[in-house]
Design a protein around this motif. Structure first.
Motif, PDB file in Angstrom:
ATOM      1  N   GLN A  65       0.824  -1.206   0.000  1.00 57.03           N
ATOM      2  CA  GLN A  65       0.000   0.000   0.000  1.00 57.03           C
ATOM      3  C   GLN A  65       0.859   1.257   0.000  1.00 57.03           C
ATOM      4  OE1 GLN A  65      -3.731  -0.247   2.524  1.00 57.03           O
ATOM      5  NE2 GLN A  65      -2.690  -2.089   3.243  1.00 57.03           N
ATOM      6  N   TRP A  66       1.989   1.209   0.721  1.00 56.92           N
ATOM      7  CA  TRP A  66       2.857   2.377   0.759  1.00 56.92           C
ATOM      8  C   TRP A  66       3.600   2.595  -0.552  1.00 56.92           C
ATOM      9  CZ3 TRP A  66       2.155   6.301   3.586  1.00 56.92           C
ATOM     10  CH2 TRP A  66       1.634   6.175   4.876  1.00 56.92           C
ATOM     11  N   ALA A  70       2.978   6.408  -1.084  1.00 54.58           N
ATOM     12  CA  ALA A  70       4.123   7.318  -1.013  1.00 54.58           C
ATOM     13  C   ALA A  70       4.126   8.261  -2.208  1.00 54.58           C
ATOM     14  CB  ALA A  70       5.424   6.523  -0.946  1.00 54.58           C
ATOM     15  N   TYR A  71       3.764   7.719  -3.363  1.00 57.04           N
ATOM     16  CA  TYR A  71       3.713   8.535  -4.583  1.00 57.04           C
ATOM     17  C   TYR A  71       2.581   9.558  -4.505  1.00 57.04           C
ATOM     18  CZ  TYR A  71       3.412   9.604  -9.596  1.00 57.04           C
ATOM     19  OH  TYR A  71       3.367  10.249 -10.808  1.00 57.04           O
ATOM     20  N   THR A  72       1.376   9.074  -4.228  1.00 51.47           N
ATOM     21  CA  THR A  72       0.217   9.960  -4.273  1.00 51.47           C
ATOM     22  C   THR A  72       0.229  10.999  -3.151  1.00 51.47           C
ATOM     23  OG1 THR A  72      -1.039   8.261  -3.088  1.00 51.47           O
ATOM     24  CG2 THR A  72      -1.254   8.303  -5.465  1.00 51.47           C
ATOM     25  N   LEU A  73       0.757  10.644  -1.981  1.00 55.19           N
ATOM     26  CA  LEU A  73       0.815  11.605  -0.882  1.00 55.19           C
ATOM     27  C   LEU A  73       1.728  12.780  -1.211  1.00 55.19           C
ATOM     28  CD1 LEU A  73       0.906   9.373   2.333  1.00 55.19           C
ATOM     29  CD2 LEU A  73      -0.881  10.962   1.640  1.00 55.19           C
ATOM     30  N   LEU A 111      16.149   0.289  -9.291  1.00 53.55           N
ATOM     31  CA  LEU A 111      17.329  -0.301  -8.668  1.00 53.55           C
ATOM     32  C   LEU A 111      17.090  -0.703  -7.217  1.00 53.55           C
ATOM     33  CD1 LEU A 111      20.092   2.102 -10.068  1.00 53.55           C
ATOM     34  CD2 LEU A 111      19.478  -0.179 -10.899  1.00 53.55           C
ATOM     35  N   SER A 112      15.875  -0.482  -6.701  1.00 55.75           N
ATOM     36  CA  SER A 112      15.588  -0.775  -5.291  1.00 55.75           C
ATOM     37  C   SER A 112      15.655  -2.276  -5.021  1.00 55.75           C
ATOM     38  CB  SER A 112      14.194  -0.245  -4.918  1.00 55.75           C
ATOM     39  OG  SER A 112      14.154   1.160  -5.030  1.00 55.75           O
ATOM     40  N   THR A 113      16.246  -2.612  -3.898  1.00 53.13           N
ATOM     41  CA  THR A 113      16.384  -4.018  -3.512  1.00 53.13           C
ATOM     42  C   THR A 113      15.625  -4.350  -2.232  1.00 53.13           C
ATOM     43  OG1 THR A 113      18.453  -3.457  -2.361  1.00 53.13           O
ATOM     44  CG2 THR A 113      18.637  -4.263  -4.629  1.00 53.13           C
ATOM     45  N   THR A 114      15.048  -3.346  -1.584  1.00 50.74           N
ATOM     46  CA  THR A 114      14.256  -3.559  -0.376  1.00 50.74           C
ATOM     47  C   THR A 114      12.980  -2.734  -0.468  1.00 50.74           C
ATOM     48  OG1 THR A 114      15.228  -1.706   0.878  1.00 50.74           O
ATOM     49  CG2 THR A 114      16.374  -3.856   0.976  1.00 50.74           C
ATOM     50  N   PRO A 115      11.926  -3.122   0.257  1.00 50.71           N
ATOM     51  CA  PRO A 115      10.689  -2.328   0.244  1.00 50.71           C
ATOM     52  C   PRO A 115      10.899  -0.889   0.691  1.00 50.71           C
ATOM     53  CG  PRO A 115      10.268  -4.508   1.148  1.00 50.71           C
ATOM     54  CD  PRO A 115      11.756  -4.396   1.000  1.00 50.71           C
ATOM     55  N   SER A 116      11.758  -0.683   1.691  1.00 48.65           N
ATOM     56  CA  SER A 116      11.987   0.672   2.202  1.00 48.65           C
ATOM     57  C   SER A 116      12.584   1.581   1.133  1.00 48.65           C
ATOM     58  CB  SER A 116      12.905   0.625   3.422  1.00 48.65           C
ATOM     59  OG  SER A 116      12.311  -0.105   4.474  1.00 48.65           O
ATOM     60  N   LEU A 117      13.550   1.060   0.383  1.00 49.10           N
ATOM     61  CA  LEU A 117      14.161   1.853  -0.680  1.00 49.10           C
ATOM     62  C   LEU A 117      13.141   2.191  -1.763  1.00 49.10           C
ATOM     63  CD1 LEU A 117      17.637   0.081  -1.120  1.00 49.10           C
ATOM     64  CD2 LEU A 117      17.195   2.339  -0.123  1.00 49.10           C
ATOM     65  N   LEU A 118      12.294   1.245  -2.085  1.00 48.95           N
ATOM     66  CA  LEU A 118      11.288   1.482  -3.122  1.00 48.95           C
ATOM     67  C   LEU A 118      10.265   2.512  -2.657  1.00 48.95           C
ATOM     68  CD1 LEU A 118      10.181   0.867  -5.880  1.00 48.95           C
ATOM     69  CD2 LEU A 118       9.048  -1.158  -4.955  1.00 48.95           C
ATOM     70  N   ILE A 119       9.865   2.447  -1.400  1.00 49.56           N
ATOM     71  CA  ILE A 119       8.909   3.432  -0.865  1.00 49.56           C
ATOM     72  C   ILE A 119       9.515   4.830  -0.924  1.00 49.56           C
ATOM     73  CG2 ILE A 119       7.743   4.216   1.229  1.00 49.56           C
ATOM     74  CD1 ILE A 119       7.398   1.226   1.963  1.00 49.56           C
ATOM     75  N   ALA A 120      10.789   4.959  -0.514  1.00 56.28           N
ATOM     76  CA  ALA A 120      11.448   6.266  -0.541  1.00 56.28           C
ATOM     77  C   ALA A 120      11.570   6.795  -1.969  1.00 56.28           C
ATOM     78  CB  ALA A 120      12.832   6.156   0.097  1.00 56.28           C
ATOM     79  N   ALA A 123       8.314   8.093  -3.207  1.00 55.54           N
ATOM     80  CA  ALA A 123       7.992   9.400  -2.638  1.00 55.54           C
ATOM     81  C   ALA A 123       8.638  10.519  -3.455  1.00 55.54           C
ATOM     82  CB  ALA A 123       8.452   9.465  -1.187  1.00 55.54           C
ATOM     83  N   PHE A 124       9.886  10.334  -3.853  1.00 56.88           N
ATOM     84  CA  PHE A 124      10.555  11.338  -4.675  1.00 56.88           C
ATOM     85  C   PHE A 124       9.925  11.412  -6.065  1.00 56.88           C
ATOM     86  CE2 PHE A 124      13.929  10.969  -1.485  1.00 56.88           C
ATOM     87  CZ  PHE A 124      14.252  12.316  -1.322  1.00 56.88           C
ATOM     88  N   GLN A 125       9.459  10.273  -6.567  1.00 57.39           N
ATOM     89  CA  GLN A 125       8.723  10.296  -7.833  1.00 57.39           C
ATOM     90  C   GLN A 125       7.493  11.196  -7.720  1.00 57.39           C
ATOM     91  OE1 GLN A 125       7.877   6.139  -9.076  1.00 57.39           O
ATOM     92  NE2 GLN A 125       8.471   6.822 -11.100  1.00 57.39           N
ATOM     93  N   GLY A 126       6.767  11.055  -6.620  1.00 56.65           N
ATOM     94  CA  GLY A 126       5.586  11.883  -6.405  1.00 56.65           C
ATOM     95  C   GLY A 126       5.918  13.359  -6.316  1.00 56.65           C
ATOM     96  N   ALA A 127       7.067  13.677  -5.688  1.00 57.55           N
ATOM     97  CA  ALA A 127       7.489  15.074  -5.599  1.00 57.55           C
ATOM     98  C   ALA A 127       7.782  15.639  -6.984  1.00 57.55           C
ATOM     99  CB  ALA A 127       8.723  15.183  -4.703  1.00 57.55           C
TER     100      ALA A 127
END
Length: 313
Positions: A65-66, A70-73, A111-120, A123-127
């Motif tokens: 869900q994040w 993360a993108y839409t927020l 290039l993300s290898t973990t869920p946390s990296l992908l969420i972060a 978020a920058f994509q959304g910005a």
């Protein structure tokens, strides 16, 4: 082909690029709409890849869900701020910056290898998308003669809707034919075309300079973030748990303070007087209900069709 001719700074009788070149209206429309299509496509392009990403990154349902939230927020929270900065620093400059940030975040997502990296990264994509979406329309209106603006805005709206509608389809095709990382790599060639096209076809402009309402942005972002956090964790932790209740109460308080702030500040990030217009209010209500329906349904439906029904992406 109809072209934009030089006639000062007024776009009503024509316009020109920063170098004084005559720019065909169709080229200007593509220059403004292509990055916007890329940004709207990424709202839902990830939905078809969620079951695959869940397995490869060992992600939980909450993390899935994040990936979307993360993108839409960030997209929703920073959109008005990006417009204000565009008025101050230059709309085309901010538009191109948004394309660059969006593309860099797309590469980071791939290039993300973990869920946390992908969420972060999301978020920058959304910005980045927050700078692309509103300024694309502003730049388009400035690039098109007044007699053709209604047509241009209609095309712009159609391209935006097409991006949302095609998101799950494009995502499914790319995941099925290549890999889930491919849904982010496809943004790179689009950006390579979009940036020079924007610099060529869209002229620089500024608007009324006003202070950026940072407290308002912070309160709006915090309020929506806490609301989503509480909703996402409600099923897992229990709707009566301290963390969920605190998040929802904190959201209500932050949003109430946001409204109070916008009512009292001389430079609101969201002028509440706009809601006196029935058309404006209804447009926002329709947009809200549409987003709840389409985003909520596609998020669940894509996983149901693949996990339960056994269909490919």
């Amino acid at each position: 082909m109809t072209v934009l001719t030089k006639s000062g700074s007024d776009a009503a009788s024509g316009s020109e690029s920063s170098g004084g070149r005559k720019v065909p209206i169709a080229i200007a429309m593509v220059a403004a709409s292509l990055p916007m299509f890329m940004a709207t496509l990424d709202n839902l392009v990830m939905t078809s890849a969620l079951p695959v990403i869940e397995k490869e990154l060992n992600a939980s349902v909450g993390q899935l869900q994040w990936f979307m939230n993360a993108y839409t927020l960030c997209f929703a929270t920073l959109m008005l701020s990006a417009t204000t900065l565009g008025d101050r620093w230059g709309r085309r400059k901010m538009f191109v910056f948004g394309i660059g940030l969006f593309t860099a975040a797309s590469i980071a997502s791939a290039l993300s290898t973990t869920p946390s990296l992908l969420i972060a990264a999301r978020a920058f994509q959304g910005a980045g998308a927050a700078a692309i979406m509103p300024l694309s329309l502003t730049l388009l209106v400035a690039a098109v003669p007044e007699a053709k603006r209604a047509m241009a805005i209609g095309v712009w709206g159609g391209v935006s809707g097409l991006g949302i509608a095609m998101g799950p389809v494009v995502g499914g095709a790319v995941v099925d034919g290549f890999s889930w990382q491919g849904i982010f790599w496809i943004n790179v060639p689009v950006a390579i075309v979009a940036v020079p096209l924007a610099l060529y076809a869209l002229r620089e402009s500024t608007g009324r300079t006003q202070p950026l309402d940072l407290p308002g942005v912070a309160l709006a972002g915090l309020g929506v973030f806490l609301a989503v956090w509480g909703i996402v964790h409600g099923n897992d932790e229990g709707w009566g748990s301290l963390g969920v209740v605190a998040s929802l109460v904190g959201s209500a308080v932050a949003l109430a303070l946001f409204v109070l702030r916008e009512m009292t500040t001389s430079h609101p990030v969201m002028p509440l007087r706009l809601f006196r217009s029935r058309s404006f209010s209804m447009a926002n209500v329709i947009g809200l209900t549409f987003s709840i329906g389409i985003f909520g349904a596609v998020f669940l439906l894509s996983q149901y069709l693949q996990i339960v029904m056994g269909y490919s992406p």
